[in-house]
Write an enzyme that holds these catalytic residues in place. Structure first.
Site, PDB file in Angstrom:
ATOM      1  N   SER A  66      -8.266   0.638 -24.544  1.00  0.00           N
ATOM      2  CA  SER A  66      -9.605   0.641 -23.952  1.00  0.00           C
ATOM      3  C   SER A  66     -10.126   2.065 -23.753  1.00  0.00           C
ATOM      4  CB  SER A  66      -9.552  -0.148 -22.650  1.00  0.00           C
ATOM      5  OG  SER A  66     -10.826  -0.421 -22.184  1.00  0.00           O
TER       6      SER A  66
ATOM      7  N   ASP B 252     -17.152   2.130 -24.888  1.00  0.00           N
ATOM      8  CA  ASP B 252     -15.799   2.683 -24.808  1.00  0.00           C
ATOM      9  C   ASP B 252     -15.073   2.321 -26.113  1.00  0.00           C
ATOM     10  OD1 ASP B 252     -15.283  -0.014 -24.321  1.00  0.00           O
ATOM     11  OD2 ASP B 252     -13.706   0.384 -22.864  1.00  0.00           O
TER      12      ASP B 252
ATOM     13  N   ASP C 168     -12.914   0.149 -27.166  1.00  0.00           N
ATOM     14  CA  ASP C 168     -12.785  -1.225 -27.671  1.00  0.00           C
ATOM     15  C   ASP C 168     -14.070  -2.028 -27.447  1.00  0.00           C
ATOM     16  OD1 ASP C 168     -12.417  -1.434 -24.965  1.00  0.00           O
ATOM     17  OD2 ASP C 168     -10.595  -2.653 -25.063  1.00  0.00           O
TER      18      ASP C 168
ATOM     19  N   ASP D  66     -16.000  -3.091 -24.942  1.00  0.00           N
ATOM     20  CA  ASP D  66     -16.359  -4.100 -23.937  1.00  0.00           C
ATOM     21  C   ASP D  66     -17.253  -3.503 -22.856  1.00  0.00           C
ATOM     22  OD1 ASP D  66     -14.245  -2.610 -22.972  1.00  0.00           O
ATOM     23  OD2 ASP D  66     -13.034  -4.335 -22.333  1.00  0.00           O
TER      24      ASP D  66
HETATM   25 MG    MG Z   1     -12.576  -1.338 -22.854  1.00  0.00          MG
END
Ligand code: MG
Length: 454
Positions: free
Chosen positions: A100, A242, A244, A246
């Site tokens: 992340s 960010d 990844d 989300d």
């Molecule tokens: Mg993330």
């Protein structure tokens, strides 16, 4: 000691430092445990853009094959797309390889169940038990299934986004949108998504080459290149993801970051004002601007422990219209009940299109609070002991909430101390009408941590 400190195993998954604590052996063991827990079947495997991703993906794939699963390789994939796909493929679950927003030396594994949702605490505990027991359901050679590759992993997510959003409304405005993907998985979908909304994307850090040209956490101090791009190209708005994809941060038309908390406030505002209003679910650390917006729409706000799955479960239970986390994690169940930077972008663009207002004007309509976020090194155990002491100290002085760490709520401010789920740190957050007051509250709790740690 270094190894144990840098490996974090929690309901948010496993995170560690490559070359220290997170090894291929460990990843393969976790994959064998997860495959055993799922009982075989199709398991989706994908990753963000980190250089260590392919190494971990090979290890995870080997672990899944060893226990008779059929790994479905989706390669580079934003985490919300991954979650939508897991559900769409009717897979038993998925392992997403990502750390992340953690820096580049980190990587991790996120475990996703059959509905495309993260494992909750009890399910994670069950799976973790299998990991610790080490009794994996290894299969003989003739029971092994070949791994397959999914050729269009992003399509189910893109389809759901375009079905849930008012595409025509946004398309008419032909927005110029600067998008900073943090050289992460978001780059696989963001340009196409924005073009489908009729926007002209201005790409920043949009090559997923595995090295971060900025730290992947989309906080204001990391958004220098996006701010410059917004100004230089006269963008209507800037978005930062960010690694990844989300979480989402918004930068206004003058290149000023709105602060991550405002992302969710804008999204909640849009959903409650344009669709059938319903309850809102957010975590304990999210801005109280959400309470004000919900009150104006006449709907309740439910607060949960920190951690995406806790908010998701509350959203499902309350049949909430929207929810999320103040760190830029918008959860809009009309797409899927998961944090989704694309859903967040779509809702902010809708709000701009419907109101004809620029982001700076939209920001002024959100009730003004100042949030200060700080952290100090410390373990969950230390946080627990300090929390107990604070609970006693503040009994009777404010509303003391002990759902997750300790949060003290005053008339128009609050302060919250809790251990991080993903790093060996204690987080201290405060929000107040003025910045000095928020700073004062954080310092008060920080001093208490230092006093007790020494
Ligand atoms: Mg993330």
């Amino acid at each position: 000691m270094k190894d144990r400190l840098s490996l974090k195993v929690s309901v948010s998954g496993v995170r560690g430092v490559i070359g220290e604590s997170l090894t291929p052996r460990l990843a393969a063991r976790f994959a064998q445990a997860f495959g055993t827990y799922l009982g075989g079947g199709k398991v989706v495997v994908g990753r963000d853009a980190r250089l260590s991703g392919p190494m971990l993906q090979e290890a995870v794939t080997a672990g899944l094959l060893a226990v008779g699963c059929r790994p479905v390789d989706v390669g580079l994939c934003p985490i919300p797309s991954f979650q939508v796909l897991t559900k769409a493929l009717q897979a038993r679950g998925g392992i997403a390889i990502t750390a992340s927003h953690n820096p580049g030396e980190w990587n991790g594994l996120k475990f996703i169940g059959e509905a495309g949702l993260f494992l909750n605490r009890s399910r994670f505990a069950e799976f973790n038990e299998i990991y610790h027991q080490g009794e994996f359901a290894l299969v003989p050679a003739d029971k092994m299934k070949p791994a397959v590759r999914e050729e269009a992993p992003l399509k189910p997510h893109l389809d759901r986004l375009l079905a849930a959003l008012d595409v025509d409304l946004v398309r008419r405005r032909r927005f110029r949108v600067a998008i900073d993907c943090a050289n992460g998985a978001g780059a696989a979908l963001a340009p196409e998504f924005l073009r489908r909304l009729g926007c002209r994307p201005i790409l920043v850090n949009a090559v997923p080459h595995g090295r971060f040209e900025r730290p992947p956490e989309p906080v204001p101090e990391n958004l220098g290149s996006l701010k410059r791009a917004v100004r230089a190209d006269r963008a209507d708005v800037g978005f930062a993801q960010d690694a990844d994809a989300d979480r989402l941060a918004v930068v206004d038309e003058a290149g000023r970051p709105l602060g991550e908390e405002l992302t969710l406030a804008l999204a909640v505002n849009r959903v409650l004002s344009s669709r059938t209003a319903g309850p809102v679910a957010v975590n304990l650390s999210t801005t109280r601007a959400i309470d004000d917006i919900a009150a104006a729409a006449g709907v309740p706000v439910f607060r949960t422990r920190i951690g995406e799955i806790n908010v998701v479960e509350e959203i499902l239970e309350r049949e909430a219209a929207i929810g999320g986390e103040g760190n830029g994690g918008v959860i809009w169940p009309a797409v899927r009940p998961c944090r989704d930077s694309f859903a967040a972008m779509g809702l902010v663009l809708e709000l701009m299109a419907a109101s004809g207002k620029r982001p700076s004007a939209l920001r002024r309509e959100i009730p003004a609070y100042h949030m200060v976020k700080d952290k100090v090194p410390g373990t969950a155990r230390q946080a627990h002991l300090i929390g107990k002491a604070l609970k006693k100290m503040y009994a009777g002085k404010g509303e003391v909430v002990t759902l997750d760490g300790v949060k003290v709520v005053f008339a128009d401010s609050w302060v919250h101390l809790r251990p991080s789920n993903t790093e060996p740190i204690i987080r201290i957050l405060a929000e107040a009408r003025t910045k000095p007051e928020a700073v004062r509250l954080v310092r008060l709790f920080k001093a208490e941590v230092k006093r007790r740690a020494s």
